[in-house]
Every structure is written in structure tokens, then in C-alpha cells.
Design an enzyme around this catalytic site. Structure first.
Site, PDB file in Angstrom:
ATOM      1  N   TYR A   1       0.848  -1.192   0.000  1.00  0.00           N
ATOM      2  CA  TYR A   1       0.000   0.000   0.000  1.00  0.00           C
ATOM      3  C   TYR A   1       0.882   1.240   0.000  1.00  0.00           C
ATOM      4  O   TYR A   1       1.836   1.333   0.785  1.00  0.00           O
ATOM      5  CB  TYR A   1      -0.900   0.005   1.248  1.00  0.00           C
ATOM      6  CG  TYR A   1      -1.677   1.294   1.413  1.00  0.00           C
ATOM      7  CD1 TYR A   1      -2.970   1.403   0.911  1.00  0.00           C
ATOM      8  CD2 TYR A   1      -1.095   2.410   2.026  1.00  0.00           C
ATOM      9  CE1 TYR A   1      -3.678   2.587   1.029  1.00  0.00           C
ATOM     10  CE2 TYR A   1      -1.800   3.605   2.145  1.00  0.00           C
ATOM     11  CZ  TYR A   1      -3.086   3.688   1.645  1.00  0.00           C
ATOM     12  OH  TYR A   1      -3.780   4.859   1.759  1.00  0.00           O
TER      13      TYR A   1
ATOM     14  N   GLU B   1      -3.626   7.472  -3.811  1.00  0.00           N
ATOM     15  CA  GLU B   1      -3.377   6.167  -3.217  1.00  0.00           C
ATOM     16  C   GLU B   1      -3.138   5.125  -4.311  1.00  0.00           C
ATOM     17  O   GLU B   1      -3.830   5.141  -5.325  1.00  0.00           O
ATOM     18  CB  GLU B   1      -4.661   5.820  -2.464  1.00  0.00           C
ATOM     19  CG  GLU B   1      -4.586   4.794  -1.403  1.00  0.00           C
ATOM     20  CD  GLU B   1      -5.966   4.643  -0.735  1.00  0.00           C
ATOM     21  OE1 GLU B   1      -6.132   5.182   0.360  1.00  0.00           O
ATOM     22  OE2 GLU B   1      -6.843   3.999  -1.315  1.00  0.00           O
TER      23      GLU B   1
END
Ligand code: GDP
Ligand code: MN
Length: 380
Positions: free
Chosen positions: A101, A189
Site C-alpha cells: 500500500y 493512493e
């Protein structure tokens, strides 16, 4: 403003982030054609402004072009978190070895862009934060210098032991930061950032949220807005220049000023109710704003009672009263209405309301208690 995955990927690709090729389809036939052009295994991905599409069945692998068409016919039209899927991204599938991530957000407390990275990607980062916070690295970026190479490398090594992978991830973070700053984002993101069996580091998913206040000076980004993918009440509110946030309760609130709107929501909660929205009609309110506000609130079938809470300073309460009378003349309300108003021109406002068969109070507690009881189906 939310943008779709394929749009965020386009922005990141321009910065040089490695992303598998893909195209958008609105019909199964188009999806099949794209899959044929790409060749090999593809992923068909729902394009909606919601996360967790994978879990909801909105991300599916397809081994052949025909299968891509079938999968697309199931995903197109499905609902994910209340949003209907109108487009799918058909993209080359990657052979995933690991999922990480990488995100950057604006942190209000430190007034900086803050990176958050974790080797445990793919899943919800909130879950990682709750269960294993030591698996997340946070790094605030000094806006004077931007993300420095050694900082990006530190994050790269937090994700990967392998030097080549760490370098590749560091480069992607620099590119992500550049995209974040130059598109006026409040969040950007990549989840998952993957390593593949053949040793590449790729972004397989991208999400960006753009700060609405940045849109005026970034027309290219503003043009990415997809109104068909937005909540209709929020869309109408934006067009009418109202500050509106839809919530899940049943007490519709029409208030002037953000501070009073917050206080009103607090008081509704305090007396046991649940606000259906946050709606600020602003400082100087013309009757049309009231008409628009009522139209938006009454379109929500979940609203069981409506509260007007107006403190007349610059706002003239007689303008609000006229707005209420005009709006309800053409479209009589089907739910009870409680009006609290006080301040500028209140005598005139009360007279206008009384003439038209409305009662009003000056007392905020009293009004909120009444509207909460009415929403619950209780007595006035
Ligand atoms: P989200 O659920 O909305 O975040 O959608 P993602 O694009 O992140 O996809 C969810 C999951 O699907 C990923 O975490 C991957 O595990 C899987 N996935 C996505 N793209 C691919 C791909 O190209 N190959 C493989 N094998 N899995 C993929
Ligand atoms: Mn994802």
C-alpha cells in the site's frame, strides 16, 4: 471531487508510474474487443467512486476475450455501495507476487502532505492500521523541499528488502507525490502496488480525491468530473451553490452558516435524533436558495421531518420565510416542518409565516426537540 480509477491512472501514467495498459468499456461487446486487442488474461474492473470493489465482486479476471465480455455483462449495471456501475476498465492482468500500500494525504494537524506506506497492501489500510500499526510507516513531507530521494528510499526499503524493488517503489512515490501536488489532490493512493513474478513493480489500482477548492485553477482536472457517478442530491446542491452533505438519518436540516449547521446537528443528536444531512444555505440567503434547499431535502425519501434553523444576521429572516412560502405553495410538503428563526426582520418573517399557516419558534432547543419527536412519528 472524486475521480475514477482509470482517470487517476491516466494522471499517474503521465508522471511515469508503471501501470498495465487498459481501456474503458460501457458495453460487454466493447469489453470483449478491448480484451482481444490486449491479448492474454485481463482484469475487468467496475469504475465507481467507491473502494472495496474487489470484495463486492466488481473486479474479475478473464482468461479469454469472450470471458471478458461475459464478466463485463455481469459487472455493468451492478450496484456497489449504492452506486450503479456504468463503465468498466479492461486492463492487462498482472502476475502478482506481493501487494503493498502507498498513499499520500493532507494531514490537517501537521499541515503537510503525509505518506503512509505498508507492505500489507491490497486490503483495507484501516484494517492494517487497527490490527498491526507497526506495519505502517508514516512520513510527513516538508513542502519547501518536496519528497526527498532519501525519504523515498527509506519508504522503499520499508516495503521491500530487494534493492531494485525498493528503488522502483521510491521512484513511484516521487511520481505519486508530484501528481498529488500538481493535481490539487487531498488524497492519492496506490493499493495495491505489486511486485510481479517477473520482477516488476506496478501500480494496479489508483485512487485520487481532488480538493474542490483547487478546481477553479485546474480546468483540466475539473473536466474529469463524472456527474453521472455522483450522488444526485449532492449534485443538485452544488449546482444551486449550497453546501450539502448527505447523511443517513431522518431529520432534514436547513440552516444558515456552517457553525450553526454543526451546532444544529449536535443538538439533533443530543435529543436522540439523527440528521439526514448537513445543509448550509449560506450567509445572505435569497428565497431561491430556500426553494432549492427544500427541493433537495424533500427528494430524500428517508427524511421524516424537516427543521429550519435560521439565525438572522446578514441573512434576512423574511427572505427565508418568503422562500418557505414559495417553495411549499407549488410543492406542498408531505412531511412535518418545524421552523426556528430569530434575528434580522424576525417580526416580518413571523407575520409572513403566520399569514400562510406556518408556526415558528424562536427557541432552538424547543424546535429541535419537536422535530426529533416528529421524525420518530411522535406528537408535535
Ligand atoms: P478495490 O477492491 O476497489 O481496491 O480494487 P483493486 O483494483 O485494488 O482490486 C482488488 C484486488 O483484485 C487486488 O488487491 C488484487 O488482489 C486483485 N487484482 C487486481 N488486479 C489484478 C491483476 O491484474 N491480477 C491479479 N492476479 N489480481 C488482481
Ligand atoms: Mn484497491
Amino acid at each position: 471531487m472524486n475521480i475514477h480509477e482509470y482517470q487517476a491512472k491516466e494522471i499517474l501514467r503521465r508522471e511515469g508510474v508503471p501501470i498495465p495498459p487498459g481501456e474503458i468499456a460501457t458495453t460487454p461487446a466493447q469489453a470483449e474487443q478491448i480484451a482481444r486487442r490486449l491479448g492474454g488474461v485481463v482484469v475487468v474492473k467496475a469504475q465507481v467512486h467507491a473502494g472495496g470493489r474487489g470484495k463486492a465482486g466488481g473486479v474479475k479476471l478473464a482468461k479469454t476475450a469472450a470471458e471478458a465480455g461475459e464478466v463485463a455483462s455481469r459487472i455493468l449495471g451492478m450496484q456497489i455501495k449504492g452506486l450503479i456501475v456504468e463503465k468498466v476498465l479492461v486492463t492487462e492482468a498482472a502476475d502478482i507476487a506481493s501487494e503493498a500500500y502507498v498513499g499520500v494525504i493532507i494531514d490537517r494537524a501537521s499541515k503537510r502532505a503525509v505518506f503512509m506506506v505498508s507492505p500489507d497492501g491490497g486490503i483495507d489500510i484501516e484494517e492494517v492500521a487497527a490490527k498491526s500499526p507497526d506495519r505502517i510507516m508514516r512520513l510527513p513531507v516538508d513542502p519547501r523541499y518536496g519528497l526527498l530521494p532519501f525519504e523515498a528510499m527509506r519508504m522503499g526499503f520499508f516495503l521491500y528488502r530487494d534493492v531494485a524493488n525498493a528503488r522502483a517503489a521510491a521512484r513511484i512515490m516521487q511520481q505519486l507525490y508530484h501528481a498529488f501536488i500538481h493535481s490539487g489532490a487531498s488524497l492519492a493512493e496506490i493499493n495495491p502496488l505489486v511486485t510481479t513474478q517477473s520482477g516488476d513493480v506496478l501500480a494496479l489500482d489508483a485512487k485520487m480525491v481532488i480538493d474542490d477548492n483547487e478546481l477553479d485553477r485546474r480546468p483540466d482536472i475539473a473536466a474529469l468530473r463524472d456527474e453521472s457517478a455522483e450522488d444526485t442530491s449532492e449534485l443538485h446542491a452544488r449546482r444551486a451553490n449550497l453546501t450539502f452533505i448527505k447523511l443517513d438519518g431522518d431529520v432534514g436540516c436547513i440552516v444558515n452558516g456552517a457553525g450553526l449547521a454543526m451546532a444544529t446537528m449536535d443538538l439533533v443528536k443530543y435529543y436522540g435524533g439523527e440528521p439526514a444531512n448537513f445543509l448550509d444555505i449560506g450567509g445572505s440567503s435569497s428565497p431561491e436558495k430556500v426553494v432549492n434547499a427544500l427541493r433537495i431535502i424533500t427528494a430524500d425519501a428517508g427524511v421524516k421531518a424537516i427543521l429550519f434553523n435560521i439565525f438572522g444576521g446578514i441573512t434576512r429572516t423574511d427572505d427565508v420565510a418568503n422562500g418557505i412560502v414559495t417553495a411549499t405553495r407549488h410543492n406542498p410538503l408531505t412531511v412535518p416542518l418545524v421552523i426556528r428563526l430569530t434575528g434580522t426582520n424576525e417580526e416580518i418573517a413571523l407575520a409572513i409565516l403566520a399569514e400562510n399557516g406556518f408556526s415558528a419558534t424562536r427557541d432552538m432547543d424547543d424546535a429541535v426537540q419537536r422535530v426529533v419527536a416528529l421524525a420518530k412519528g411522535g406528537a408535535k
